[in-house]
Design a protein around this motif. Structure first.
Motif, PDB file in Angstrom:
ATOM      1  N   LEU A 345       0.836  -1.206   0.000  1.00 32.66           N
ATOM      2  CA  LEU A 345       0.000   0.000   0.000  1.00 32.66           C
ATOM      3  C   LEU A 345       0.872   1.258   0.000  1.00 32.66           C
ATOM      4  O   LEU A 345       0.654   2.177  -0.801  1.00 32.66           O
ATOM      5  CB  LEU A 345      -0.933  -0.003   1.226  1.00 32.66           C
ATOM      6  N   ASN A 346       1.887   1.288   0.864  1.00 30.60           N
ATOM      7  CA  ASN A 346       2.731   2.482   0.921  1.00 30.60           C
ATOM      8  C   ASN A 346       3.498   2.692  -0.380  1.00 30.60           C
ATOM      9  O   ASN A 346       3.687   3.833  -0.809  1.00 30.60           O
ATOM     10  CB  ASN A 346       3.696   2.385   2.111  1.00 30.60           C
ATOM     11  N   GLU A 347       3.903   1.605  -0.993  1.00 30.64           N
ATOM     12  CA  GLU A 347       4.613   1.712  -2.268  1.00 30.64           C
ATOM     13  C   GLU A 347       3.667   2.212  -3.377  1.00 30.64           C
ATOM     14  O   GLU A 347       4.053   3.039  -4.203  1.00 30.64           O
ATOM     15  CB  GLU A 347       5.224   0.346  -2.639  1.00 30.64           C
ATOM     16  N   SER A 348       2.425   1.733  -3.361  1.00 34.47           N
ATOM     17  CA  SER A 348       1.457   2.207  -4.359  1.00 34.47           C
ATOM     18  C   SER A 348       1.193   3.698  -4.168  1.00 34.47           C
ATOM     19  O   SER A 348       1.120   4.455  -5.137  1.00 34.47           O
ATOM     20  CB  SER A 348       0.123   1.468  -4.232  1.00 34.47           C
ATOM     21  N   LEU A 349       1.050   4.121  -2.907  1.00 35.74           N
ATOM     22  CA  LEU A 349       0.798   5.538  -2.645  1.00 35.74           C
ATOM     23  C   LEU A 349       2.024   6.391  -2.990  1.00 35.74           C
ATOM     24  O   LEU A 349       1.898   7.493  -3.511  1.00 35.74           O
ATOM     25  CB  LEU A 349       0.410   5.747  -1.176  1.00 35.74           C
ATOM     26  N   ARG A 350       3.213   5.866  -2.716  1.00 32.83           N
ATOM     27  CA  ARG A 350       4.429   6.604  -3.063  1.00 32.83           C
ATOM     28  C   ARG A 350       4.444   6.941  -4.548  1.00 32.83           C
ATOM     29  O   ARG A 350       4.802   8.045  -4.954  1.00 32.83           O
ATOM     30  CB  ARG A 350       5.677   5.769  -2.717  1.00 32.83           C
ATOM     31  N   PHE A 386       5.847  19.903  -3.221  1.00 30.10           N
ATOM     32  CA  PHE A 386       5.335  18.837  -4.086  1.00 30.10           C
ATOM     33  C   PHE A 386       6.098  17.546  -3.782  1.00 30.10           C
ATOM     34  O   PHE A 386       7.026  17.178  -4.502  1.00 30.10           O
ATOM     35  CB  PHE A 386       5.486  19.263  -5.552  1.00 30.10           C
ATOM     36  N   PRO A 387       5.673  16.852  -2.715  1.00 29.92           N
ATOM     37  CA  PRO A 387       6.403  15.650  -2.283  1.00 29.92           C
ATOM     38  C   PRO A 387       6.439  14.548  -3.333  1.00 29.92           C
ATOM     39  O   PRO A 387       7.279  13.659  -3.254  1.00 29.92           O
ATOM     40  CB  PRO A 387       5.629  15.167  -1.048  1.00 29.92           C
ATOM     41  N   PHE A 388       5.534  14.597  -4.304  1.00 32.87           N
ATOM     42  CA  PHE A 388       5.535  13.599  -5.379  1.00 32.87           C
ATOM     43  C   PHE A 388       6.920  13.536  -6.048  1.00 32.87           C
ATOM     44  O   PHE A 388       7.429  12.449  -6.306  1.00 32.87           O
ATOM     45  CB  PHE A 388       4.453  13.950  -6.402  1.00 32.87           C
ATOM     46  N   LEU A 389       7.519  14.724  -6.321  1.00 29.86           N
ATOM     47  CA  LEU A 389       8.843  14.728  -6.964  1.00 29.86           C
ATOM     48  C   LEU A 389       9.937  14.359  -5.975  1.00 29.86           C
ATOM     49  O   LEU A 389      10.815  13.571  -6.270  1.00 29.86           O
ATOM     50  CB  LEU A 389       9.139  16.096  -7.584  1.00 29.86           C
ATOM     51  N   PRO A 433       1.779  10.855   1.181  1.00 25.51           N
ATOM     52  CA  PRO A 433       0.492  10.798   0.488  1.00 25.51           C
ATOM     53  C   PRO A 433      -0.638  11.458   1.269  1.00 25.51           C
ATOM     54  O   PRO A 433      -1.647  11.835   0.681  1.00 25.51           O
ATOM     55  CB  PRO A 433       0.228   9.293   0.358  1.00 25.51           C
ATOM     56  N   TRP A 434      -0.465  11.614   2.575  1.00 24.15           N
ATOM     57  CA  TRP A 434      -1.547  12.129   3.414  1.00 24.15           C
ATOM     58  C   TRP A 434      -1.389  13.607   3.712  1.00 24.15           C
ATOM     59  O   TRP A 434      -2.049  14.139   4.600  1.00 24.15           O
ATOM     60  CB  TRP A 434      -1.607  11.340   4.735  1.00 24.15           C
ATOM     61  N   GLY A 435      -0.494  14.285   2.997  1.00 25.01           N
ATOM     62  CA  GLY A 435      -0.252  15.683   3.292  1.00 25.01           C
ATOM     63  C   GLY A 435       0.684  15.807   4.474  1.00 25.01           C
ATOM     64  O   GLY A 435       1.282  14.824   4.906  1.00 25.01           O
TER      65      GLY A 435
END
Ligand code: HEM
Ligand SMILES: *[C@@H]1O[C@H](CO)[C@@H](O)[C@H](O)[C@H]1NC(C)=O
Ligand SMILES: *[C@@H]1O[C@H](CO)[C@@H](O)[C@H](O)[C@H]1NC(C)=O
Length: 500
Positions: A345-350, A386-389, A433-435
């Motif tokens: 789950l954490n890897e999918s959200l990452r 932008f934590p996605f990057l 993922p949760w802000g």
């Protein structure tokens, strides 16, 4: 477009060119890049594919810079070691509400008198934790069974075909709606459950039409046809969630009770309450389905990962007295002891969670970066993390960051892996993922339990497979950066059947 309009636009643009005094970078400020189009700056590139644009800017300027986006100066910070300095600043310096209020009005037409987000959050928080969380989790399992097992049984035995995204989003949202907003009747009867299934399906299909228009709606770029559709969809949703209509529902969550009470206390009209409830439907249900979609897709594409999850699950369930097919709730101890599934789950959200974390700069201030540098920020500008990057897709932190590795968050001994580094320094937060900070997701515990329950239910009660096993994982719908979970550009066909 008529010639007169075109000429008018050109004249306006020219005027803008002449009138805008170009801002210049002052000493101590981050690198400034205003692009080549006056006022708009980089708005088009940003709206089209924020991740690629910000990656390009990072290569050009480093991990802090200011860009002009549609009249606003946005300072972007991409160094995860420095995020803490931003997300815990008091509201008097960096405000986290004005952007939310803007979205609330622009997208959902919600205006609340005496709106105090802190107060609202304080009231909501306890209804999503502890005993209330337990009650939500149990209700969710029952409702997942109602919609998922009920629908499938109704359709008859054998294989059914569907898109995996549609499958995940619809069942999670429908069960989530019933859990938070209540069911037809208690005790449940076959008739009331059939009613729950058709009503929740109606809510999902209507909601989904709005969800698809959301990116355009947020940018104010709807076509005339879109606008018509949006008006119809919104008024239908407002009717479906009207407080008067919800009043007769059974087993409503304490989250709903306390939110409705709160709206009443601050004197919100009946009509505005319905709109607020639609906003909440989106805030609470917009991400779980997409998260479950990516998780299941990564499992279906990675047989080794799927086998590891199955083995863990079988082992855990074998310790229970009751066979899983007879359970009416999944014991919390089962949910809490699935480290492989947690890592998946954490890897999918990452890989797929891409919310913007924004703040309004309320006063001129000096922002300390983790490396000792300090940058001057101007009042009226906006800050964007932008934590996605970074951290999530940062090659310094994760090897092959774009690859799904089901055990990325596990140590070789099976315990949770928590040490991730950048610039030789250990990261406190390596996926967000949760802000973060003041506006972290309040529904995190409920969301995690729900997604895990859904996955367990699917893996234990169904055969589920990709229709073409070598289908490639679809690209993102690039217009959705900033809203939370990314959605796929197109769906992935699966077949599934009840395992008997
Ligand atoms: C996979 C599922 C979910 C994800 C990835 C997610 C993510 C997030 C994020 C990133 C934020 C911060 C938004 C911001 O910066 O303003 C947020 C806020 C919030 N989430 Fe979630 N969420 C999920 C599910 C849920 C669920 C199921 C609930 C409730 C039942 C929920 C309730 C909330 C609330 C109330 C807030 C607002 C907090 C605030 O006012 O700052 N979320 N969520
Ligand atoms: C996954 O993330 C959650 C928080 O988001 C954390 O509590 C949990 O320990 C993590 N588990 C693993 C295996 O990474
Ligand atoms: C990172 O995690 C720590 C606790 O592990 C927390 O105190 C801190 O606020 C988090 N930072 C962000 C940016 O979420």
């Amino acid at each position: 477009m008529s010639w007169a309009l075109l000429l008018g636009l050109l004249a306006a643009l020219l005027l803008l060119l002449l009138l805008t005094r170009r801002r210049s970078r002052r000493p101590g400020e981050p690198p400034l890049d205003v692009g080549s189009i006056p006022w708009l700056g980089y708005a088009l590139e940003f709206g089209k594919d924020a991740a690629s644009f910000l990656t390009r800017m990072k290569k050009k300027h480093g991990d802090i810079f200011t860009v002009l986006v549609g009249g606003r100066y946005v300072t972007v910070i991409l160094d995860p070691h420095s995020y803490d300095a931003v997300v815990w600043e008091p509201r008097t310096k960096l405000d986290f509400h004005s952007y939310a209020v803007f979205l609330m009005e622009r997208i959902f037409n919600v205006q609340l008198p005496h709106y105090n987000p802190n107060d609202e959050k304080a009231k909501m928080k306890p209804t999503l934790l502890h005993r209330d969380l337990q009650a939500l989790t149990e209700a969710m399992y029952t409702n997942l069974c109602t919609v998922l097992l009920g629908d499938t049984t109704e359709m008859g035995s054998g294989w059914h075909e569907m898109g995996l995204f549609d499958f995940s989003y619809s069942f999670l949202l429908r069960a989530g709606f019933l859990t938070l907003y209540g069911v037809e009747a208690l005790p449940r009867t076959p008739q009331s459950q059939a009613q729950d299934r058709s009503h929740s399906a109606d809510v999902f299909h209507t909601f989904r039409q709005l969800d698809l228009l959301l990116p355009k709606l947020a940018r104010g770029s709807l076509s005339a046809g879109d606008k018509d559709l949006m008006c119809r969809v919104k008024s239908r949703l407002w009717k479906l969630l009207a407080p008067a209509r919800l009043a007769s529902r059974a087993h409503r969550s304490s989250w709903l009770e306390s939110y409705l009470l709160h709206l009443e206390e601050i004197g919100v009209s009946e009509e505005m309450r319905a709109r607020a409830l639609v906003l909440q439907l989106w805030a609470t249900q917009g991400n779980m389905g997409p998260a479950a979609f990516w998780l299941l897709l990564f499992l279906l594409k990675n047989p080794e990962a799927l086998a590891a999850v199955r083995t863990e699950l079988e082992h855990s369930l074998s310790q229970e007295e009751q066979p899983v097919l007879q359970m009416t709730t999944l014991p919390q101890r089962v949910l809490d002891n699935l480290p492989v599934l947690d890592s998946v789950l954490n890897e999918s959200l990452r890989l797929t969670a891409a919310p913007f974390i924004t703040r309004e700069v309320m006063v001129d201030l000096a922002l300390p970066m983790a490396d000792g540098r300090e940058f001057a920020l101007r009042r009226g500008d906006r800050l964007l993390l932008f934590p996605f990057l970074s951290p999530q897709r940062d090659p310094e932190i994760y090897t092959d960051p774009e690859v799904f590795r089901y055990n990325r968050f596990l140590n070789p001994d099976g315990s949770e892996k928590k040490d991730f580094y950048k610039d030789g320094k250990r990261l406190k937060n390596y996926s967000m993922p949760w802000g973060a900070g003041h506006n972290q997701c309040l529904g995190r515990g409920y969301a995690i339990n729900s997604i895990k329950q859904f996955v367990v239910l699917v893996l234990t009660h169904f055969d589920l497979e990709l229709i073409s096993p070598d289908v490639v994982v679809p690209e993102f719908d690039l217009s959705r950066y900033g809203f939370g979970l990314m959605q796929p550009e197109h769906d992935v066909p699966i077949r599934y059947r009840l395992r008997l």
